[in-house]
Design an enzyme around this catalytic site. Structure first.
Site, PDB file in Angstrom:
ATOM      1  CG  HIS A 173      -1.934  -1.079   1.214  1.00 37.65           C
ATOM      2  ND1 HIS A 173      -2.626  -1.462   2.340  1.00 37.65           N
ATOM      3  CD2 HIS A 173      -2.377  -1.890   0.215  1.00 37.65           C
ATOM      4  CE1 HIS A 173      -3.447  -2.452   2.040  1.00 37.65           C
ATOM      5  NE2 HIS A 173      -3.317  -2.733   0.763  1.00 37.65           N
ATOM      6  CG  HIS A 417       0.305 -10.350   4.248  1.00 37.26           C
ATOM      7  ND1 HIS A 417       0.138 -10.717   5.569  1.00 37.26           N
ATOM      8  CD2 HIS A 417       0.007 -11.447   3.510  1.00 37.26           C
ATOM      9  CE1 HIS A 417      -0.251 -11.986   5.614  1.00 37.26           C
ATOM     10  NE2 HIS A 417      -0.342 -12.445   4.387  1.00 37.26           N
ATOM     11  CB  CYS A 418       0.444  -3.461   3.826  1.00 35.11           C
ATOM     12  SG  CYS A 418       0.367  -3.063   5.581  1.00 35.11           S
ATOM     13  CB  ALA A 419      -0.434  -6.708  -0.538  1.00 38.83           C
TER      14      ALA A 419
END
Length: 463
Positions: A173, A417-419
């Site tokens: 992100h 996972h910030c994705a």
């Protein structure tokens, strides 16, 4: 974070759900991997693995020598943050105990000492990634801030309506959101590269997207979900051929392999201290000198100025221009200690060991039934990063991670996972992730596999 299928308490040996009571069994006979992994672990303890890199360095990491929830800690979440060796903790404590002072501002001994150590840390980071000049290293709060620095300082000054920024759907992100904000302000257009059949960003499509409209290519070096790596040197050549710049998110590569910014020839590269044995609160931006000199300040305040008048100000040269206010002094010095520690072991040795143990993790995990690992299969030509993002059919990854922690002391990550865009592309909301570092051993992997088999067996008993 995504919804959790059920909230799990600290489980007793017998668990009641509804009107039925179930006894927990550590290993199900239907999962023969349990006994195999246990036997493998016993062999490893007495064989050559007993002198592996992981075994040799574990003494330096105090946190690893403890029990969690009644079990020996098995830490498999280094892609989120790494543990810190004693040398790094000592460096941070020494600063605060013996020469705590502000930098670049005083002539007394403590200030001079702190300034020298702070700038020495910058030089260490520059040498570590082979920057040609330490002034090409800008200390930031983290890698996220480093990317935002480039987005706001370089992006707002150089992008205009119709210009294109190329990214992949596998970006963190931190490498998507800043460019979304900048594109909204400038009229630039974001172009995204999807995955190929091997579940890695399609390099052929990336090359096809690059055109005279392309002004920036912003990509990861190693994916924090797929464990795949991108050919940065080739991407840089393609981008530079049309006059575009390249920003590399190296958070998952700098801690694990040799990264040479002069060889890569990228224009910008970012990394984060806490993923490379250093403390939180500091990261860095590498930028080519001519680019940094052309960029306006990111933040205003003390230290980043040359002169201040009531109606205008002039700005310092890089890197000071981008380091407004009192920096994270102790953290920078401790990052320097982390660089010393990693360099003392040798990044080629660390990478070689992680390729081996990462392949071992993949093989053991893929041997379990109903497990889906994301990203490419390892081969002679494909070396995955030492992590596996995965799902087990019928289990929510957060339930899985909670049980592993509470019943086995195994620490893994669960979530997106910030994705989030990548997970949506893969058709899932979340995944579990086990990630290794050089202080892990095959014993850790075996303990994880046994614990995971037990976890799957437990949840399957309610079906």
């Amino acid at each position: 974070m995504e919804g959790v299928a059920m909230k799990l308490p600290s489980f007793p040996n017998a668990i009641s759900i509804g009107h039925r009571s179930f006894s927990r069994v550590r290993c199900s006979s239907s999962l023969s991997v349990c006994s195999a992994a246990a036997a493998s672990s016993a062999t490893i303890s007495t064989d050559s693995e007993s002198v592996s890199l992981g075994h040799r360095v574990r003494k330096d990491f105090r946190i690893l020598h403890q029990e969690v929830n009644g079990s020996k800690l098995v830490y498999l979440d280094s892609a989120a943050t790494s543990q810190k060796p004693a040398a790094v903790l000592d460096a941070l404590q020494n600063y605060y105990e013996f020469y705590n002072s502000n930098v670049h501002r005083g002539i007394h001994y403590l200030s001079a000492k702190a300034t020298d150590e702070f700038e020495l840390a910058r030089k260490k980071v520059a040498r570590f990634i082979n920057a040609s000049d330490s002034r090409e290293i800008v200390f930031t709060r983290n890698a996220t801030e480093a990317i935002n620095l480039v987005a706001y300082s370089w992006g707002l000054s150089n992008l205009k309506p119709g210009d294109e920024v190329i990214l992949t759907v596998a970006e963190h992100h931190s490498c998507i959101v800043p460019w979304q904000i900048v594109s909204q302000k400038t009229g630039a257009v974001l172009k995204f590269v999807t995955l190929n059949e091997d579940e890695v960003p399609d390099i052929n499509k990336l090359r096809e997207l690059i055109s005279p409209k392309t002004k920036l290519v912003a990509v990861h070096h190693v994916s924090n979900v797929l464990a795949s790596s991108l050919p940065i040197e080739e991407i840089v050549v393609w981008a530079h051929d049309v006059g575009a710049k390249v920003l590399v998110d190296a958070c998952q590569s700098v801690p694990h392999m040799v990264v040479d910014v002069q060889k890569l020839n990228a224009d910008f590269l970012v990394a984060s201290s806490h993923k490379m044995c250093g403390p939180t609160g500091i990261g860095f931006l590498y930028g080519k000198s001519d680019l940094l000199h052309s960029m306006p300040p990111f933040l205003g305040g003390g230290e980043m100025i040359s002169d201040v008048f009531l109606d205008h100000s002039t700005y310092a040269e890089p890197p000071s221009r981008f380091e407004a206010g009192t920096p994270a002094i102790g953290e920078a010095i401790a990052l320097g200690a982390a660089v010393d520690y990693l360099s003392g072991i040798g990044m080629p040795k660390i990478h070689e060991y992680e390729v081996e143990i990462g392949k071992y993790l993949y093989e053991k995990l893929s041997s379990l039934p109903d497990v889906r690992i994301y990203g490419p299969r390892p081969s002679e030509s494909v070396h995955r990063g030492a992590l596996c993002s995965f799902n087990v059919e019928g289990l929510h990854p957060t339930d899985l991670a909670t049980f592993l922690d509470q019943q086995h002391g195994v620490a893994i990550r669960s979530g997106h996972h910030c994705a989030q865009p990548l997970h949506r592309y893969l058709g899932v909301n979340a995944s579990a992730r086990a990630s290794l570092y050089f202080y892990n051993t095959k014993d850790d992997v075996d303990a994880f596999i046994v614990a995971l088999a037990d976890t799957v067996s437990f949840f399957n008993s309610f079906k």
